[in-house]
Design a protein around this motif. Structure first.
Motif, PDB file in Angstrom:
ATOM      1  N   HIS A  78       0.837  -1.207   0.000  1.00  0.00           N
ATOM      2  CA  HIS A  78       0.000   0.000   0.000  1.00  0.00           C
ATOM      3  C   HIS A  78       0.866   1.249   0.000  1.00  0.00           C
ATOM      4  N   LYS A  79       0.483   2.184  -0.886  1.00  0.00           N
ATOM      5  CA  LYS A  79       1.216   3.445  -1.003  1.00  0.00           C
ATOM      6  C   LYS A  79       0.267   4.596  -0.691  1.00  0.00           C
ATOM      7  N   ILE A  80       0.646   5.408   0.273  1.00  0.00           N
ATOM      8  CA  ILE A  80      -0.197   6.530   0.690  1.00  0.00           C
ATOM      9  C   ILE A  80       0.606   7.819   0.565  1.00  0.00           C
ATOM     10  N   LEU A  81       0.058   8.790  -0.167  1.00  0.00           N
ATOM     11  CA  LEU A  81       0.681  10.102  -0.290  1.00  0.00           C
ATOM     12  C   LEU A  81       0.127  11.021   0.791  1.00  0.00           C
ATOM     13  N   VAL A  82       0.994  11.807   1.406  1.00  0.00           N
ATOM     14  CA  VAL A  82       0.554  12.853   2.335  1.00  0.00           C
ATOM     15  C   VAL A  82       0.844  14.174   1.645  1.00  0.00           C
ATOM     16  N   MET A  83      -0.221  14.945   1.399  1.00  0.00           N
ATOM     17  CA  MET A  83      -0.103  16.130   0.555  1.00  0.00           C
ATOM     18  C   MET A  83      -0.756  17.351   1.198  1.00  0.00           C
ATOM     19  N   SER A  84      -0.421  18.509   0.656  1.00  0.00           N
ATOM     20  CA  SER A  84      -1.087  19.756   1.020  1.00  0.00           C
ATOM     21  C   SER A  84      -0.765  20.786  -0.041  1.00  0.00           C
ATOM     22  N   GLY A  85      -1.718  21.639  -0.327  1.00  0.00           N
ATOM     23  CA  GLY A  85      -1.457  22.707  -1.286  1.00  0.00           C
ATOM     24  C   GLY A  85      -0.680  23.845  -0.668  1.00  0.00           C
ATOM     25  N   LYS A  86      -0.443  23.781   0.646  1.00  0.00           N
ATOM     26  CA  LYS A  86       0.190  24.893   1.355  1.00  0.00           C
ATOM     27  C   LYS A  86       1.264  24.376   2.304  1.00  0.00           C
ATOM     28  N   GLY A  87       2.351  25.124   2.442  1.00  0.00           N
ATOM     29  CA  GLY A  87       3.396  24.766   3.392  1.00  0.00           C
ATOM     30  C   GLY A  87       3.055  25.225   4.801  1.00  0.00           C
ATOM     31  N   GLY A  88       3.721  24.631   5.770  1.00  0.00           N
ATOM     32  CA  GLY A  88       3.565  25.057   7.146  1.00  0.00           C
ATOM     33  C   GLY A  88       2.319  24.562   7.845  1.00  0.00           C
ATOM     34  N   GLU A 116      10.089  -5.946   1.506  1.00  0.00           N
ATOM     35  CA  GLU A 116       8.626  -6.051   1.498  1.00  0.00           C
ATOM     36  C   GLU A 116       8.034  -5.119   2.556  1.00  0.00           C
ATOM     37  N   LEU A 117       7.075  -4.306   2.120  1.00  0.00           N
ATOM     38  CA  LEU A 117       6.418  -3.354   3.015  1.00  0.00           C
ATOM     39  C   LEU A 117       4.908  -3.547   2.983  1.00  0.00           C
ATOM     40  N   ASP A 118       4.270  -3.313   4.133  1.00  0.00           N
ATOM     41  CA  ASP A 118       2.819  -3.204   4.154  1.00  0.00           C
ATOM     42  C   ASP A 118       2.394  -1.812   3.701  1.00  0.00           C
ATOM     43  N   PHE A 119       3.130  -0.793   4.164  1.00  0.00           N
ATOM     44  CA  PHE A 119       2.792   0.591   3.841  1.00  0.00           C
ATOM     45  C   PHE A 119       4.037   1.375   3.457  1.00  0.00           C
ATOM     46  N   LEU A 120       3.920   2.181   2.415  1.00  0.00           N
ATOM     47  CA  LEU A 120       4.910   3.198   2.100  1.00  0.00           C
ATOM     48  C   LEU A 120       4.209   4.551   2.201  1.00  0.00           C
ATOM     49  N   ILE A 121       4.648   5.368   3.147  1.00  0.00           N
ATOM     50  CA  ILE A 121       4.107   6.719   3.318  1.00  0.00           C
ATOM     51  C   ILE A 121       5.019   7.674   2.575  1.00  0.00           C
ATOM     52  N   VAL A 122       4.474   8.448   1.645  1.00  0.00           N
ATOM     53  CA  VAL A 122       5.270   9.389   0.853  1.00  0.00           C
ATOM     54  C   VAL A 122       4.932  10.811   1.300  1.00  0.00           C
ATOM     55  N   ASP A 123       5.888  11.458   1.954  1.00  0.00           N
ATOM     56  CA  ASP A 123       5.721  12.837   2.404  1.00  0.00           C
ATOM     57  C   ASP A 123       6.126  13.754   1.255  1.00  0.00           C
ATOM     58  N   THR A 124       5.148  14.395   0.636  1.00  0.00           N
ATOM     59  CA  THR A 124       5.403  15.213  -0.552  1.00  0.00           C
ATOM     60  C   THR A 124       5.599  16.673  -0.165  1.00  0.00           C
ATOM     61  N   PRO A 125       6.266  17.451  -1.000  1.00  0.00           N
ATOM     62  CA  PRO A 125       6.389  18.885  -0.746  1.00  0.00           C
ATOM     63  C   PRO A 125       5.058  19.586  -0.983  1.00  0.00           C
ATOM     64  N   PRO A 126       4.884  20.796  -0.443  1.00  0.00           N
ATOM     65  CA  PRO A 126       3.631  21.517  -0.671  1.00  0.00           C
ATOM     66  C   PRO A 126       3.494  21.949  -2.126  1.00  0.00           C
ATOM     67  N   GLY A 127       2.253  22.111  -2.559  1.00  0.00           N
ATOM     68  CA  GLY A 127       2.004  22.592  -3.908  1.00  0.00           C
ATOM     69  C   GLY A 127       1.389  21.538  -4.807  1.00  0.00           C
ATOM     70  N   THR A 128       1.222  21.912  -6.077  1.00  0.00           N
ATOM     71  CA  THR A 128       0.616  21.010  -7.067  1.00  0.00           C
ATOM     72  C   THR A 128       1.342  21.164  -8.408  1.00  0.00           C
ATOM     73  N   SER A 129       2.676  21.095  -8.361  1.00  0.00           N
ATOM     74  CA  SER A 129       3.424  21.313  -9.602  1.00  0.00           C
ATOM     75  C   SER A 129       4.351  20.147  -9.895  1.00  0.00           C
ATOM     76  N   ASP A 130       5.592  20.453 -10.290  1.00  0.00           N
ATOM     77  CA  ASP A 130       6.499  19.428 -10.812  1.00  0.00           C
ATOM     78  C   ASP A 130       6.636  18.204  -9.915  1.00  0.00           C
ATOM     79  N   GLU A 131       6.941  18.450  -8.626  1.00  0.00           N
ATOM     80  CA  GLU A 131       7.220  17.320  -7.745  1.00  0.00           C
ATOM     81  C   GLU A 131       5.999  16.413  -7.601  1.00  0.00           C
ATOM     82  N   GLN A 132       4.841  17.010  -7.399  1.00  0.00           N
ATOM     83  CA  GLN A 132       3.629  16.213  -7.205  1.00  0.00           C
ATOM     84  C   GLN A 132       3.264  15.457  -8.481  1.00  0.00           C
ATOM     85  N   ILE A 133       3.376  16.115  -9.618  1.00  0.00           N
ATOM     86  CA  ILE A 133       3.073  15.472 -10.892  1.00  0.00           C
ATOM     87  C   ILE A 133       4.015  14.291 -11.129  1.00  0.00           C
ATOM     88  N   THR A 134       5.304  14.486 -10.821  1.00  0.00           N
ATOM     89  CA  THR A 134       6.281  13.413 -11.000  1.00  0.00           C
ATOM     90  C   THR A 134       5.943  12.206 -10.135  1.00  0.00           C
TER      91      THR A 134
END
Length: 355
Positions: free
Chosen positions: A60-70, A168-186
């Protein structure tokens, strides 16, 4: 981007940059991307193939996201990883915030460097079942600013996704940078073939945060990532009365510390008050906060996490708040949110608790 790798400003009926007819079909005429599509490489990106193979051992892969920093996204990611590991899951935490990697500090791993094995880059283990990888491990000096351009960021993110050996993992948590641009799209495109379970969106109650975070929700909908739910972080200050500092304004307008007098008065006159939790709104939530936003955008609301100084201290010291008896406000709130996420997403039913 929409429909995988089709540019936002493409013409209607775009065949896609990877198509053999890219830049050559009738629908490409006049498109601003026509020349680059016609001359660009065709076929599947070999990095995507490598990433899909690497992620095959991650359930299972879970992204942690936000459109805003802080908004406390990394704090939430770290505590989510601690909580899942405490439930005997095999957990990986991947920090791809290239310009502001804070996960090493929040997991007590500052000063650690990357190592490599025959299988690829090796994550660093906090516990036997909690592995961490962060761009921060690549920085010799944490005070040095990262000045990568977009293409270099994309390259680094793909490197982490395809080169890190998680086993082998049950969960991979991906801490993404804030925003909705290059990094998130990649990230979304790279994990597209790896069956991402969805994203948790983190916000704070005030409108300026909700406006940006709603963009993150729309981003997920647009690129086909399920929104597992929204978490309202820093949802009011909450801490035991005995931890508060009390002051009064003197006749000359100065602030005088009367903490000891106040606590002693309570001990004598109302000792039961020392077990109370003091709560106060920090941000203006008159607009309804994250609950209202979730109702309007038709996405799940997972719950509120109070602004707890003890949680902040645990994060600064790289500790789990769940083993800290002082986190009396934040730890139960986080546990309830994780329970709800597991239940509503069906994850508790599909993941084995065997180590």
């Amino acid at each position: 981007m929409e429909n995988g790798d089709i540019p936002e400003d493409a013409n209607d009926h775009c065949p896609g940059p990877q198509s053999e007819s890219a830049g050559k079909s009738d629908s490409c005429q006049g498109c601003p991307k026509q020349q680059s599509c016609a001359t660009g490489p065709k076929g599947p990106d070999p990095d995507m193939v490598a990433i899909a193979e690497r992620m095959a051992t991650v359930k299972h892969k879970i992204l942690v996201m936000s459109g805003k920093g802080g908004v406390g996204k990394s704090t939430f990611s770290a505590q989510l990883a601690f909580a899942l590991a405490a439930r005997d899951f095999q957990v990986g935490l991947l920090d791809i915030d290239i310009c502001g990697p804070s996960i090493p500090k929040m997991l007590g791993l500052e000063g650690k460097g990357l190592s490599e094995s025959n299988f690829g880059l090796s994550p660093i283990y906090v516990e036997y079942n909690l592995a961490v990888m962060s761009f921060g491990f690549m920085l010799r000096d944490p005070d040095t600013p990262v000045t990568y351009r977009g293409s270099h960021k994309t390259k680094r993110i793909k490197q982490f996704l395809k080169d890190v050996y998680w086993d082998e993992l049950d969960f991979l948590i991906v801490d993404t940078p804030p925003g909705t641009s290059d990094e998130q799209i990649t990230v979304v495109q790279s994990l597209g073939a790896a069956n991402v379970d969805g994203a948790i969106i983190v916000t704070t109650p005030q409108q300026v945060s909700l406006t940006d975070v709603s963009k993150g929700v729309n981003f997920c909908k647009r690129v086909g990532v399920k929104v597992l739910g929204v978490v309202e972080n820093m949802s009011g200050l909450s801490q035991p009365i005995s931890n508060l500092k009390f002051t009064k304004i003197t006749d000359n307008g100065e602030m005088e510390d009367v903490t000891e007098w106040t606590l002693e008065y309570m001990r004598k006159k109302a000792p039961e008050m020392l077990n109370f939790i003091a709560c106060s709104e920090v941000f203006d939530s008159s607009g309804g906060g994250a609950i209202t936003m979730c109702n309007e955008m038709e996405v799940p609301f997972l719950g509120k996490v109070p602004l707890d100084p003890q949680l902040c201290k645990a994060a600064e010291e790289g500790r789990s708040c769940f083993t800290d008896k002082n986190c009396v406000s934040s730890a139960p709130a986080l546990q309830n949110i994780i329970d709800k996420m597991m239940e509503t997403s069906g994850l508790s039913m599909t993941v084995s608790n065997e180590v």
